[in-house]
Design a protein around this motif. Structure first.
Motif, PDB file in Angstrom:
ATOM      1  N   LYS A  86     -13.791  -2.017  -1.733  1.00  0.00           N
ATOM      2  CA  LYS A  86     -14.547  -1.099  -2.592  1.00  0.00           C
ATOM      3  C   LYS A  86     -15.445  -1.949  -3.504  1.00  0.00           C
TER       4      LYS A  86
ATOM      5  N   ILE B 269      -6.312   8.755  -5.815  1.00  0.00           N
ATOM      6  CA  ILE B 269      -6.701   7.427  -6.292  1.00  0.00           C
ATOM      7  C   ILE B 269      -6.783   7.398  -7.815  1.00  0.00           C
TER       8      ILE B 269
ATOM      9  N   THR C 164       0.861  -1.164   0.000  1.00  0.00           N
ATOM     10  CA  THR C 164       0.000   0.000   0.000  1.00  0.00           C
ATOM     11  C   THR C 164       0.901   1.219   0.000  1.00  0.00           C
ATOM     12  N   ILE C 165       0.782   1.982  -1.049  1.00  0.00           N
ATOM     13  CA  ILE C 165       1.593   3.186  -1.110  1.00  0.00           C
ATOM     14  C   ILE C 165       0.711   4.300  -0.587  1.00  0.00           C
TER      15      ILE C 165
ATOM     16  N   TRP D   5      -9.369   2.175 -12.088  1.00  0.00           N
ATOM     17  CA  TRP D   5     -10.285   1.605 -11.097  1.00  0.00           C
ATOM     18  C   TRP D   5     -11.722   2.093 -11.254  1.00  0.00           C
TER      19      TRP D   5
ATOM     20  N   SER E 104      -9.677  -3.536   1.334  1.00  0.00           N
ATOM     21  CA  SER E 104      -9.040  -2.470   0.569  1.00  0.00           C
ATOM     22  C   SER E 104      -9.704  -2.271  -0.792  1.00  0.00           C
ATOM     23  N   ARG E 105      -8.977  -2.341  -1.902  1.00  0.00           N
ATOM     24  CA  ARG E 105      -9.644  -2.144  -3.202  1.00  0.00           C
ATOM     25  C   ARG E 105     -10.743  -3.206  -3.389  1.00  0.00           C
TER      26      ARG E 105
ATOM     27  N   PHE F 179      -4.353   4.948  -9.778  1.00  0.00           N
ATOM     28  CA  PHE F 179      -5.115   3.815 -10.319  1.00  0.00           C
ATOM     29  C   PHE F 179      -6.149   4.333 -11.317  1.00  0.00           C
TER      30      PHE F 179
ATOM     31  N   GLU G  80      -6.315   9.488   1.815  1.00  0.00           N
ATOM     32  CA  GLU G  80      -6.372   9.416   0.348  1.00  0.00           C
ATOM     33  C   GLU G  80      -7.530  10.258  -0.200  1.00  0.00           C
TER      34      GLU G  80
ATOM     35  N   TRP H 182      -4.532   6.407   6.028  1.00  0.00           N
ATOM     36  CA  TRP H 182      -4.737   6.643   4.589  1.00  0.00           C
ATOM     37  C   TRP H 182      -6.191   6.326   4.190  1.00  0.00           C
TER      38      TRP H 182
ATOM     39  N   HIS I 175      -3.022  -1.748   7.806  1.00  0.00           N
ATOM     40  CA  HIS I 175      -3.922  -2.006   6.687  1.00  0.00           C
ATOM     41  C   HIS I 175      -3.838  -3.496   6.337  1.00  0.00           C
TER      42      HIS I 175
END
Ligand code: GTR
Length: 414
Positions: free
Chosen positions: A256, A295, A3-4, A302, A252-253, A299, A290, A343, A394
């Motif tokens: 979503k 985002i 995770t950046i 996404w 996380s993603r 990405f 974030e 984040w 995370h």
């Protein structure tokens, strides 16, 4: 998956609660024509479809309406897996008749179940074989984002990748509590790269000559959510699964994706977001951690291209994420955060639940109402909403799963 976070375009992320700007959330119970929404009928017939359309048009892009035939092929079945505690099934789910387009579902069901089991369904980041050391799990042959990390060679999984993510998938604990667990490698549905649109399920819906989604068309998160619904198509007809008790979850993603799947597909009985953050459960107008620009920059594949017009313009987005939670009502929803995951904006994730509450109340259900999130590892829940803040990073760990199972026990009356 690393995770950046932080320090984009020379701009530090906002991590100071006292600097969170004041904001006005888009109305939940007022239709676009200005009329107040006072009951379930008005919500379901008028306001809910408006909000769903806005998320489709402005955030995720439209999920194609066209249906693709889904074909199930049992690849392996073991009734005495995991020392006889589980039935393991592996099912290849084909999208249409082109044999190159498919995803592989791994399903464990508790062996001692006297009736069809409730199941947790979630995508994984690294290949089905990474969730457990079980030598019977077929190794994913897809290219991953893992390069030459241990267990991968040129991005392809090797035998050494077995069990790499056991910490995220406490399979024995899940089975011992009477639940089944189903998972799919997310890259089977749509590879997580901006240049992948011709490879994944997106291209199945392209018009002749089309190479990428148009402005209001779906992004990768939309495709992962679609894949979750196709997995559910399989699960609801498996005799070992209780079709009314499938909970969808994601980290996380993939959290979503689970929220977006749960918002669109009412067959999911419980919807769980683990550290989903921006574009997931977090209120974007808080600008904490974030942001939309962060985002969309990292990405770009996404979300729908339309979402990019809200970079640095959170207040112009016609929705916020409490409305995504409200789309799930009256079905139970659980949101979890982690203390070192600023984040993802833990407080913003919690507040989405609180601000979705009025829709749950229309159904006569009790939402979470406290204006401040509970303390560390002090889970709170009603029968329709749950939240906890885990100590640490995370991630999705046994602590998170235990709370999801406690919540599911309560919801399913176990
Ligand atoms: C981060 C991203 C987050 C979250 C996370 C993940 O880099 O900024 O929104 O989705 O990746 O999926 O691990």
């Amino acid at each position: 998956m690393t995770t950046i976070s932080g320090n984009l375009y020379g701009q530090e992320p906002l991590y100071d609660e006292s600097k969170v700007p004041s904001y006005h959330l888009p109305a939940l119970l007022e239709s676009e024509n200005g009329k107040a929404v006072k009951n379930v009928k008005q919500w379901e017939n008028k306001r809910r479809p408006e909000i769903l359309a806005l998320f489709s048009e402005q955030v995720h892009g439209k999920t194609p309406a066209g249906k693709i035939p889904v074909i199930f092929q049992l690849q392996s079945m073991e009734e005495r897996a995991l020392d006889g505690t589980a039935t393991r099934k592996q099912v290849r789910i084909f999208f249409g008749r082109d044999s190159s387009r498919h995803m592989d579902l791994l399903l464990y069901l508790p062996s001692n179940a006297k009736k069809p089991a409730p199941v947790f369904l979630g995508l994984n980041f690294t290949g089905n074989q990474t969730i457990h050391t079980d030598p019977g799990i077929l190794i994913s042959t897809r290219q991953t984002n893992n390069g030459n990390n241990p267990g991968y060679k040129d991005g392809y999984a090797t035998e050494e990748s077995r069990g790499l993510r056991v910490r995220r998938w406490p399979v024995e604990e899940i089975l011992s509590r009477g639940y089944g667990v189903a998972t799919i490698y997310y890259g089977d549905i749509q590879p997580d790269r901006p240049d992948s649109f011709r490879e994944g399920v997106h291209s199945l819906f392209f018009k002749p000559g089309q190479e990428k989604p148009g402005p209001g068309e779906w992004g990768a998160v939309g495709a992962w959510a679609w894949g979750l619904s196709r997995a559910l198509d399989y699960l609801v007809q498996d005799p070992g699964v209780n079709p009314d008790q499938v909970a969808v979850l994601g980290h996380s993603r993939l959290g979503k994706a689970s929220l977006w799947a749960g918002a669109q597909d009412p067959r999911f009985a419980i919807v769980i977001s683990n550290d989903s953050g921006e574009g997931g459960a977090a209120i974007t107008r808080r600008k904490y951690g974030e942001t939309i620009k962060d985002i969309n920059t990292r990405f770009p594949h996404w979300f729908s291209d339309n979402y990019k017009q809200y970079n640095n313009k959170e207040n112009e987005l016609p929705v916020d994420y409490h409305q995504l939670i409200a789309l799930i009502a009256p079905r139970p929803v659980y949101v979890a955060s982690a203390s070192d995951d600023q984040w993802a904006d833990p407080k913003g994730e919690y507040l989405s639940l609180v601000h979705a509450g009025p829709v749950y109340e229309l159904y006569g259900l009790e939402p979470l109402k406290a204006p401040e999130p509970p303390g560390l590892e002090k889970p709170v829940s009603t029968e329709s909403m749950g939240y906890h803040l885990r100590k640490g990073k995370h991630d999705i760990l046994l602590y998170d799963w235990s709370n999801y199972m406690d919540f599911a026990d309560k919801v399913f009356g176990k």
